[in-house]
Design a protein around this motif. Sequence first.
Motif, short mmCIF file in Angstrom:
data_model
loop_
_atom_site.label_atom_id
_atom_site.label_comp_id
_atom_site.label_asym_id
_atom_site.label_seq_id
_atom_site.Cartn_x
_atom_site.Cartn_y
_atom_site.Cartn_z
N ARG A 234 38.45 34.97 43.46
CA ARG A 234 38.80 36.35 43.14
C ARG A 234 39.96 36.44 42.15
O ARG A 234 40.20 37.49 41.55
CB ARG A 234 39.14 37.10 44.44
N ASP A 235 40.69 35.34 41.97
CA ASP A 235 41.77 35.35 40.98
C ASP A 235 41.24 35.15 39.57
O ASP A 235 42.01 35.18 38.61
CB ASP A 235 42.80 34.26 41.30
N ARG A 240 36.75 39.11 39.64
CA ARG A 240 37.45 39.95 40.60
C ARG A 240 36.78 41.32 40.72
O ARG A 240 36.58 41.83 41.82
CB ARG A 240 38.91 40.11 40.18
N ARG A 249 36.27 39.06 49.48
CA ARG A 249 37.45 38.39 48.94
C ARG A 249 37.17 36.90 48.80
O ARG A 249 37.66 36.27 47.90
CB ARG A 249 38.65 38.62 49.84
N ARG A 250 36.44 36.37 49.72
CA ARG A 250 35.96 34.99 49.56
C ARG A 250 34.66 34.85 50.34
O ARG A 250 34.42 35.54 51.33
CB ARG A 250 37.00 33.97 50.00
N PRO B 119 44.00 34.08 52.13
CA PRO B 119 44.51 33.52 50.86
C PRO B 119 44.57 34.61 49.79
O PRO B 119 43.97 35.66 49.91
CB PRO B 119 43.47 32.48 50.50
N GLY B 120 45.31 34.32 48.75
CA GLY B 120 45.29 35.19 47.57
C GLY B 120 46.29 36.32 47.66
O GLY B 120 46.81 36.66 48.72
N ASP B 121 46.62 36.86 46.50
CA ASP B 121 47.54 37.98 46.42
C ASP B 121 46.75 39.27 46.24
O ASP B 121 45.62 39.26 45.77
CB ASP B 121 48.49 37.80 45.23
N ARG B 122 47.35 40.36 46.61
CA ARG B 122 46.67 41.66 46.49
C ARG B 122 46.43 42.00 45.03
O ARG B 122 45.43 42.58 44.66
CB ARG B 122 47.51 42.75 47.13
N VAL B 123 47.42 41.68 44.20
CA VAL B 123 47.30 41.99 42.77
C VAL B 123 47.47 40.69 42.01
O VAL B 123 48.44 39.97 42.23
CB VAL B 123 48.37 42.99 42.32
N ALA B 124 46.53 40.38 41.14
CA ALA B 124 46.65 39.18 40.32
C ALA B 124 47.63 39.45 39.19
O ALA B 124 47.91 40.59 38.84
CB ALA B 124 45.29 38.80 39.76
#
Lengths: 276, 490
Positions: A234-235, A240, A249-250, B119-124
């Motif tokens: 998602r990054d 995204r 999200r995954r 995992p991951g951030d709310r805002v890239a």
Amino acid sequence: MSARSDPITVGAVAYHPRIVTIWERFRSYFAEAGVPTDYLLYSNYERLIDAVLAGEVEIGWNTNTAFVALERRLGREARILGMRDVDAAYATVIVTRRGEAFDDPRELAGRRLALGSRDSGHAAILPLHHLGREGLDAAADCALVRFDTDLGKHGDTGDSELRVVQAVAEGGADAGALGDATWAAFRAAGLPATHGLEVAWRSPVYSHCNFTALPGLDAALAERWTAALLAMDRDDPPLREAMDLEGVRRWLPGDRAGYADLFAAVAAQERAEAAT
Amino acid sequence: VSGGGAGAADAREPAAGPARRLDAEQLELGGGLEVLLQAALAGMAPGEQVDVVTRSRAVALELPGWARLEGHAAGDPRRVERPGRDGAAAAATGGRAPSGPPPPERDRGRWAVRLRRGPGDRVAVAADATDTRSPDRRRPPAPGDARPSGAAVPSAGSQQRGALAPPLRDGGRFHTADWRDGGLAPPVPEEAGRTAGLAPLGALPEPGAPAFDWPLHRREQLWAADVAELAEQATAEQWDATADVPWATAAELPEPLDRAVAQVMTFIAQNEYAALYVPAAFLPQVHPAFPEALQWLAGHVHDEARHVEVFTKRALLCRTPGHALAATELSLRTLLDERDFTNAALLLNVLGEGTFLDLLRFVERHAPDPATAAAARLAHRDERRHVHFGVSHVRRALAGDPDRRAALVAAAEQRAAKLTELTGLSPLLTEGLTILAAGSLRPAALSDGAAAVRGLTATMEENRLRRLRAAGFDAATARRLSELHTPNLM
């Protein structure tokens, strides 16, 4: 490893125009990932199930109801290739007007219970099933207020659940069942009808959508496809948007255990219908 | 499936083991609880767990759905504290006296839901603050990754500037340039990503936004060394064409002065329209990474709108309408046709507005009333800044690119080629200026007035050459450019 140059085909139900946006992006992604994938869209899950069983598509992006129907028609286990994170530990909630929550679902006897589309696992089939396990035969003991909108889409559009929430808020029903993620999304969107409601009950968790293939799908290809699915990040900015539209999200590997209740519920429903 | 990272079970159930505790008191989702949760989760690493403790069963029942939508795993709600026989109501109301009927049994005591941060951030965050769509940059660098040189953008959650005090000048003035110079804001980029979005200075742009297309995205295209200070000056020197001119003094003038003022004011206002539209056309082309340049151009446009206003108002107070001359229009039209920022800076700021400085000074000196003098004086103050910018920008462009000189001369030549029909200053304007300087039609006065106008054109040429030299042109080129300049003055 089997080499295949033609794309693997995925069938999905076009319950919203965004489905095209999602799958166009996923199609590019799978091509870049070295597992060329094309998609076919169907107007409803019954057609999609037909297409998977007939080999018209190799993978179906199924609701839990569609997955159960497919395996029942197949007569043996299909292959689950993956699911969204939100599909794991899914639950149904029942909402009431604030201050009218119950401690025991049996208190709903004699009252009006709103349900979503009758082909929706989370907004109709599973709540009836789990309430039954907790001692409430809602079909017999409650006045069911059904919102059978978008039949064939298995509740994907969220329309029937919106009507459930509005019915409870406006007094057309005393309680209403909907997916916990749908409820959370309504809350997050600030839907005014949610303001005067509270969650009174939560079902045991179950699994929702999954990618389903027939058992004959080449195992190495299936594994490569799942590996590519799970590697979606998602990054990655272009992904995204599509992942957010898909509500994931995954991606997670599939898990059969989360469908046992729905199999039981569908079988019981079938028996009940046969008896009447 | 191997190699897929966390399994499905991992996402379903938080594990036993250590967990933080977050007391949500009576907060509800939709009523502030999500703010508290997001703040707590932002400070946690993926995989860390938190027990959210609430006094409401309803909140506990809907927390797992919220968490899953946000990408976190959640366990089943469980009751962690049952009400005692006494003090049950006190526990449920946070120790305050209950204002209504006691809460139902289900809302007494406490409930808990265990969340595990996903995992991951709310805002890239884009790797380059001025380029959110560079195709080779798929994600922000993780902590410990080698960063592209000059980029100082770690992942979103940990992005902090630390405590900052604004670098204030006397009187508490906060200039953007001081912020940049102190290293507290990113330096002015030499080149900003052409398709980047509307990210304010210092902000972290989220990738995936729609692509823009900024023609003016390289510093050399639009910068001047002192543009930030000029923009600050422009803000500080704003004036009000309605209130700052002594309009009561614009009494009825005798002919021929009334007609002369009408014509001169109309001519100036007509030219100010062009001075407005030229920077206005460039404004939406400027990349957001150059906010000082945007502020400068916006101020420029505002100045010119005010000039149109003030000279129009003065002309309206005359009995005779002035003429908006076709020859003037022809000259201005060629100015509006210029698409290159630096060429326009030379033609408008250095040559056109530069020449107008002398015209405005002349009008102020010979104005028949204080209102006309004030209008010319106030406009002159603005035009000086505009000329300063033009000289400064062209000098920078010439210093950075020696070939630029030929392009600038070519632009002046092309414009002049379109203006071959113009042979000199409009006779109507020349007459108006002469009468203004003469004050009457008496022959002796007219003779002095004509001499003053001849002096004005000489001054204009002299100053034009001086400004061109200051902008970095050699003497011969300056002479050539001055000769090419429109007889219309702007």
